[in-house]
Write an enzyme that holds these catalytic residues in place. Structure first.
Site, PDB file in Angstrom:
ATOM      1  N   HIS A 160      -8.607   4.848  -0.916  1.00 20.29           N
ATOM      2  CA  HIS A 160      -7.879   3.579  -0.911  1.00 20.29           C
ATOM      3  C   HIS A 160      -7.380   3.229  -2.312  1.00 20.29           C
ATOM      4  CE1 HIS A 160     -10.466   2.367   2.766  1.00 20.29           C
ATOM      5  NE2 HIS A 160      -9.215   2.502   3.192  1.00 20.29           N
ATOM      6  N   CYS A 247     -15.863  -3.033  -0.669  1.00 21.06           N
ATOM      7  CA  CYS A 247     -15.727  -2.696   0.750  1.00 21.06           C
ATOM      8  C   CYS A 247     -16.632  -3.515   1.659  1.00 21.06           C
ATOM      9  CB  CYS A 247     -16.049  -1.220   0.989  1.00 21.06           C
ATOM     10  SG  CYS A 247     -15.136  -0.040   0.007  1.00 21.06           S
TER      11      CYS A 247
END
Length: 252
Positions: A160, A247
């Protein structure tokens, strides 16, 4: 008050999705303890924890950030690039509905929240294996109604955008320029991760605090030398599932 939405570590995390890492055994009990201490740090930083329903059958469900992008005005529910993760979104939408009007990324768009970095009125979005151009276009459409500018950023060699860059202070980012073009963030002060710690760019800034993995001591020293208030925690079991400190929570 900042609400931190979190979800427990599922026993099935051993079967998590992996893109850039080789599969290693994950100690579930240790991962759960690390997550408990992570939540403790969130509380110490001024957050109130709101637990989302357990989803023990969904291996990646602890990584709640990927399911939504929360702006001041709206919440945009993601459509994760990994199909196995899409059932996670329903309970997140239910939790966010009392706090924000909701928008939803629609097929064929895909968007992971871990690819979205909001700095002021600019939204940087990683073009990654999990987020496609249609997902970025839809996000831009939703955000433009509130005067946000969306800037796509190419991401390589990591899962990401926030694997490669995060904000650690109001005008400062932590970046691995081997994985993302740091010129995309011109105008921001930048600190480079230590070259021996390529995964060290994921940090969670809350107020004057930076929650940071203890796996990267050389990069942590660089942050502390700039006067940042770094709180180091163990996250190595969650890292085996390509997880980071951003996250595991959605902050509003």
């Amino acid at each position: 008050m900042t609400i931190a939405f979190t979800r427990s570590v599922p026993p099935t995390i051993v079967d998590c999705e992996l893109t850039h890492l080789n599969r290693e055994p994950i100690d579930f009990a240790r991962a759960a303890e690390q997550h408990r201490l992570y939540e403790k740090e969130l509380v110490a930083a001024g957050c109130v924890i709101q637990r989302l329903p357990d989803l023990s059958e969904l291996p990646d469900s602890v990584f709640v950030e990927d399911t939504a992008v929360v702006l001041r005005e709206i919440a945009i529910l993601a459509r994760p690039g990994a199909a196995s993760r899409r059932p996670e979104v329903v309970s997140v939408a239910d939790a966010l509905r009392p706090h924000r009007p909701l928008k939803f990324i629609q097929p064929p768009g895909t968007l992971d929240g871990g690819d979205v970095l909001v700095i002021g009125c600019t939204i940087y979005v990683g073009e990654s294996a999990r987020t496609n151009s249609e997902g970025i276009r839809q996000l831009a459409d939703f955000a433009s109604d509130y005067s946000y500018a969306v800037r796509p950023v190419k991401v390589s060699r990591c899962l990401h955008l926030k694997s490669a860059v995060t904000q650690v202070a109001q005008d400062l980012i932590l970046v691995n320029s081997a994985w993302v073009d740091s010129s995309s963030f011109n105008g921001m002060r930048q600190i480079e991760v230590h070259p021996s710690e390529p995964f060290a760019a994921n940090a969670l800034s809350i107020g004057d605090n930076v929650i940071y993995p203890d796996s990267f001591p050389k990069t942590r020293t660089r942050l502390e030398e700039l006067g940042l208030n770094v709180h180091s925690i163990e996250t190595d079991e969650l890292q085996k599932a390509e997880g980071g400190v951003t996250c595991c929570s959605i902050l509003i």
